[in-house]
Design an enzyme around this catalytic site. Structure first.
Site, short mmCIF file in Angstrom:
data_model
loop_
_atom_site.label_atom_id
_atom_site.label_comp_id
_atom_site.label_asym_id
_atom_site.label_seq_id
_atom_site.Cartn_x
_atom_site.Cartn_y
_atom_site.Cartn_z
CB CYS A 143 102.02 -63.38 21.71
SG CYS A 143 103.44 -64.31 21.13
C1 BEZ Z 1 104.94 -62.38 17.37
O1 BEZ Z 1 104.19 -62.83 18.23
O2 BEZ Z 1 104.51 -61.83 16.38
C2 BEZ Z 1 106.43 -62.50 17.57
C3 BEZ Z 1 106.93 -63.42 18.46
C4 BEZ Z 1 108.28 -63.50 18.65
C5 BEZ Z 1 109.13 -62.68 17.95
C6 BEZ Z 1 108.63 -61.78 17.07
C7 BEZ Z 1 107.28 -61.67 16.87
#
Ligand code: BEZ
Length: 243
Positions: free
Chosen positions: A51
């Site tokens: 994200c």
């Molecule tokens: C990520 O954006 O990499 C992520 C999102 C949710 C849980 C773990 C990682």
């Protein structure tokens, strides 16, 4: 879990308590969507790696292109509280994005996108998706495939832009390594501005060191300009490139 496409339907009606300065301000979906063309992208969590490194920054970067094609606002929704979302926005310097703290997951549930991420200790969160909303009605939705983990294949900014403006040719990414007070840096930047090109500036001593500059360009002088992954050089070379 099956995700239902909500194209043609109204977005859920929700009030988001948000923190602006030292005040609580209620933001409603009516204010966010009525009479506007809005791109929404929703993701599992503030400060999480994908994200933060990809999903959000690319929407922030392409904001002016989306605007050119009639988009009024870009909203980032996450099931997080307003303090976390505000801290994430500041950390990401994502000034073009409106952060929506859907802490109660009311909007996310209404969109049929709530998922249990208990395995990560996250509780209820949003599945990744994006949508184009016109006057409160979902016109297009890109929902990540129902695959294990956290797929990130279709809810990205480039896919959404491709839907809104299929013929838009994106400008190549441009980076200028500079130093404060350097006249040739100012000249190079002005050349880019005169050619209506957007660029990112990496200021030595602030964002990077001469070691990094030498590592990527083989030179230690500024400016050094990169266009589309190609090393152009200093301001004279940039001038020659445009000529
Ligand atoms: C990520 O954006 O990499 C992520 C999102 C949710 C849980 C773990 C990682």
């Amino acid at each position: 879990m099956e995700f239902i496409n909500k194209e043609g339907q109204k977005v859920p009606s929700v009030t988001f308590p948000t923190r602006k300065g030292d005040e609580w301000v209620n933001v409603t979906t009516d204010e966010l969507f009525a009479g506007k063309t809005v791109v929404v992208f929703s993701l599992p969590g503030a400060f999480t790696p994908t994200c933060s490194s990809t999903h959000l920054p690319r929407y922030n970067e392409l904001y002016s292109v989306f605007q050119e094609h009639g988009v009024d606002d870009i909203l980032c929704v996450s099931v997080n509280d307003t303090f976390v979302m505000n801290a994430w926005k500041a950390d990401q310097e994502a000034e073009n994005i409106t952060f929506i703290p859907d802490g109660n997951a009311e909007f996310t549930r209404g969109m049929g996108m709530a998922v249990a991420k208990d395995d990560l200790g996250f509780g209820e969160r949003s599945w990744r998706y994006s949508m184009l909303v016109k006057d409160g009605v979902v016109e297009k939705m890109f929902i990540e495939p129902n695959e294990p983990g956290d797929p990130f294949k279709v809810s990205d900014a480039d896919t959404m832009l491709g839907h809104i403006a299929p013929n838009h040719k994106l400008q190549e990414s441009i980076t200028v390594f500079s130093k404060p007070g350097c006249p040739f840096c100012a000249k190079a930047k002005q050349l880019l501005i005169d050619n209506k090109l957007q660029f990112e500036e990496i200021v030595l001593g602030q964002d990077a060191t001469t070691v990094s500059l030498r590592a990527v360009s083989g030179r230690a002088t500024v400016p050094q300009v990169f266009i589309g992954g190609k090393h152009i050089g200093g301001s004279d070379e940039l001038e020659a490139y445009f000529a």
